[in-house]
Design a protein around this motif. Structure first.
Motif, PDB file in Angstrom:
ATOM      1  N   ASN A  53     145.779 -11.478  38.207  1.00  0.00           N
ATOM      2  CA  ASN A  53     145.611 -12.367  39.347  1.00  0.00           C
ATOM      3  C   ASN A  53     144.153 -12.553  39.755  1.00  0.00           C
ATOM      4  OD1 ASN A  53     148.374 -10.609  39.989  1.00  0.00           O
ATOM      5  ND2 ASN A  53     148.592 -12.813  40.158  1.00  0.00           N
ATOM      6  N   VAL A  54     143.393 -11.502  39.699  1.00  0.00           N
ATOM      7  CA  VAL A  54     141.978 -11.534  40.084  1.00  0.00           C
ATOM      8  C   VAL A  54     141.233 -10.516  39.223  1.00  0.00           C
ATOM      9  CG1 VAL A  54     140.319 -11.078  41.941  1.00  0.00           C
ATOM     10  CG2 VAL A  54     142.506 -12.111  42.497  1.00  0.00           C
ATOM     11  N   SER A  55     140.112 -10.907  38.671  1.00  0.00           N
ATOM     12  CA  SER A  55     139.243  -9.957  37.967  1.00  0.00           C
ATOM     13  C   SER A  55     138.417  -9.209  39.005  1.00  0.00           C
ATOM     14  CB  SER A  55     138.307 -10.684  37.002  1.00  0.00           C
ATOM     15  OG  SER A  55     139.018 -11.200  35.909  1.00  0.00           O
ATOM     16  N   ILE A  56     138.240  -7.908  38.800  1.00  0.00           N
ATOM     17  CA  ILE A  56     137.468  -7.093  39.745  1.00  0.00           C
ATOM     18  C   ILE A  56     136.430  -6.300  38.966  1.00  0.00           C
ATOM     19  CG2 ILE A  56     137.552  -5.231  41.450  1.00  0.00           C
ATOM     20  CD1 ILE A  56     140.383  -6.130  42.148  1.00  0.00           C
ATOM     21  N   ILE A  57     135.204  -6.322  39.501  1.00  0.00           N
ATOM     22  CA  ILE A  57     134.102  -5.581  38.882  1.00  0.00           C
ATOM     23  C   ILE A  57     133.356  -4.813  39.964  1.00  0.00           C
ATOM     24  CG2 ILE A  57     132.520  -7.544  39.010  1.00  0.00           C
ATOM     25  CD1 ILE A  57     131.350  -6.587  36.318  1.00  0.00           C
ATOM     26  N   GLY A  58     132.925  -3.611  39.620  1.00  0.00           N
ATOM     27  CA  GLY A  58     132.159  -2.784  40.541  1.00  0.00           C
ATOM     28  C   GLY A  58     130.773  -2.528  39.995  1.00  0.00           C
ATOM     29  N   ILE A  59     130.029  -1.731  40.729  1.00  0.00           N
ATOM     30  CA  ILE A  59     128.685  -1.378  40.296  1.00  0.00           C
ATOM     31  C   ILE A  59     128.432   0.084  40.634  1.00  0.00           C
ATOM     32  CG2 ILE A  59     127.622  -2.224  42.433  1.00  0.00           C
ATOM     33  CD1 ILE A  59     125.204  -3.068  40.690  1.00  0.00           C
ATOM     34  N   ASP A  60     127.973   0.842  39.695  1.00  0.00           N
ATOM     35  CA  ASP A  60     127.555   2.240  39.812  1.00  0.00           C
ATOM     36  C   ASP A  60     127.994   3.036  38.590  1.00  0.00           C
ATOM     37  OD1 ASP A  60     126.193   2.129  42.230  1.00  0.00           O
ATOM     38  OD2 ASP A  60     127.940   2.683  43.411  1.00  0.00           O
ATOM     39  N   ASP A  61     129.250   3.164  38.349  1.00  0.00           N
ATOM     40  CA  ASP A  61     129.895   3.983  37.311  1.00  0.00           C
ATOM     41  C   ASP A  61     130.378   5.292  37.910  1.00  0.00           C
ATOM     42  OD1 ASP A  61     131.091   4.505  34.921  1.00  0.00           O
ATOM     43  OD2 ASP A  61     129.267   5.060  33.862  1.00  0.00           O
ATOM     44  N   HIS A  62     131.142   5.160  38.984  1.00  0.00           N
ATOM     45  CA  HIS A  62     131.775   6.299  39.641  1.00  0.00           C
ATOM     46  C   HIS A  62     132.713   6.993  38.666  1.00  0.00           C
ATOM     47  CE1 HIS A  62     134.402   8.461  42.432  1.00  0.00           C
ATOM     48  NE2 HIS A  62     133.429   8.344  43.318  1.00  0.00           N
ATOM     49  N   GLN A  63     132.930   8.285  38.849  1.00  0.00           N
ATOM     50  CA  GLN A  63     133.774   9.055  37.944  1.00  0.00           C
ATOM     51  C   GLN A  63     135.168   8.475  37.778  1.00  0.00           C
ATOM     52  OE1 GLN A  63     133.906  13.118  39.196  1.00  0.00           O
ATOM     53  NE2 GLN A  63     131.698  13.364  39.153  1.00  0.00           N
ATOM     54  N   MET A  64     135.753   7.930  38.844  1.00  0.00           N
ATOM     55  CA  MET A  64     137.123   7.440  38.710  1.00  0.00           C
ATOM     56  C   MET A  64     137.200   6.011  38.183  1.00  0.00           C
ATOM     57  SD  MET A  64     138.492   7.138  42.560  1.00  0.00           S
ATOM     58  CE  MET A  64     137.636   6.179  43.761  1.00  0.00           C
ATOM     59  N   SER A  65     136.085   5.363  37.963  1.00  0.00           N
ATOM     60  CA  SER A  65     136.099   3.982  37.468  1.00  0.00           C
ATOM     61  C   SER A  65     136.775   3.868  36.108  1.00  0.00           C
ATOM     62  CB  SER A  65     134.682   3.428  37.383  1.00  0.00           C
ATOM     63  OG  SER A  65     134.098   3.407  38.649  1.00  0.00           O
ATOM     64  N   TRP A  66     136.464   4.774  35.198  1.00  0.00           N
ATOM     65  CA  TRP A  66     137.077   4.719  33.865  1.00  0.00           C
ATOM     66  C   TRP A  66     138.573   4.973  33.962  1.00  0.00           C
ATOM     67  CZ3 TRP A  66     139.895   8.613  31.776  1.00  0.00           C
ATOM     68  CH2 TRP A  66     139.743   9.884  32.330  1.00  0.00           C
ATOM     69  N   PHE A  67     138.966   5.883  34.855  1.00  0.00           N
ATOM     70  CA  PHE A  67     140.378   6.225  35.006  1.00  0.00           C
ATOM     71  C   PHE A  67     141.203   5.031  35.470  1.00  0.00           C
ATOM     72  CE2 PHE A  67     143.816   7.814  37.768  1.00  0.00           C
ATOM     73  CZ  PHE A  67     144.550   8.535  36.824  1.00  0.00           C
ATOM     74  N   LEU A  68     140.617   4.217  36.358  1.00  0.00           N
ATOM     75  CA  LEU A  68     141.309   3.041  36.887  1.00  0.00           C
ATOM     76  C   LEU A  68     141.116   1.799  36.030  1.00  0.00           C
ATOM     77  CD1 LEU A  68     140.507   3.553  40.670  1.00  0.00           C
ATOM     78  CD2 LEU A  68     142.667   4.011  39.493  1.00  0.00           C
TER      79      LEU A  68
END
Length: 123
Positions: A53-68
């Motif tokens: 439905n929507v693409s989502i992108i973050g910035i940093d590379d938090h530990q849980m980012s890969w998990f999600l």
């Protein structure tokens, strides 16, 4: 553009606004991974998903980012810290000398990296 702060809860609350109003965006770029994770939570609570439905992108590379499965712009955190520490040491050293004030800060670019995961789709 919505102010979501820098928290998971802020991202969750901010994501509800565009979803519940007409004109839902096709993509969201969050100012930090925590906010992006909150947006992912909101999507799930609303019965939607990223990237369908929507693409989502973050910035940093938090530990849980890969998990999600969060697509991110990875910043060189250690490099940023080292640069800031060296700049501070230089400025403190100069302040003790009888030299003219330091010149205005110049731009310094540090490498970033796009890490594509499952929260974004290709068009």
């Amino acid at each position: 553009m919505l102010d979501a702060g820098s928290s998971i809860e802020g991202g969750r609350l901010a994501m509800v606004q565009p979803v519940e109003n007409p004109g839902m965006p096709s993509a969201v770029f969050a100012g930090c991974d925590e906010t992006a994770c909150g947006a992912l939570v909101a999507m799930r609570e609303l019965g939607l998903s990223a990237p369908e439905n929507v693409s989502i992108i973050g910035i940093d590379d938090h530990q849980m980012s890969w998990f999600l499965g969060l697509t991110i712009i990875a910043q060189p955190l250690a490099g940023q810290g080292a640069f800031a520490a060296n700049l501070l040491i230089e400025r403190l050293h100069r302040s003790g000398l009888a030299t003219p004030p330091a010149s205005p800060p110049s731009n310094h670019l540090l490498d970033t990296k796009l890490v594509e995961r499952t929260s974004t789709r290709r068009r």
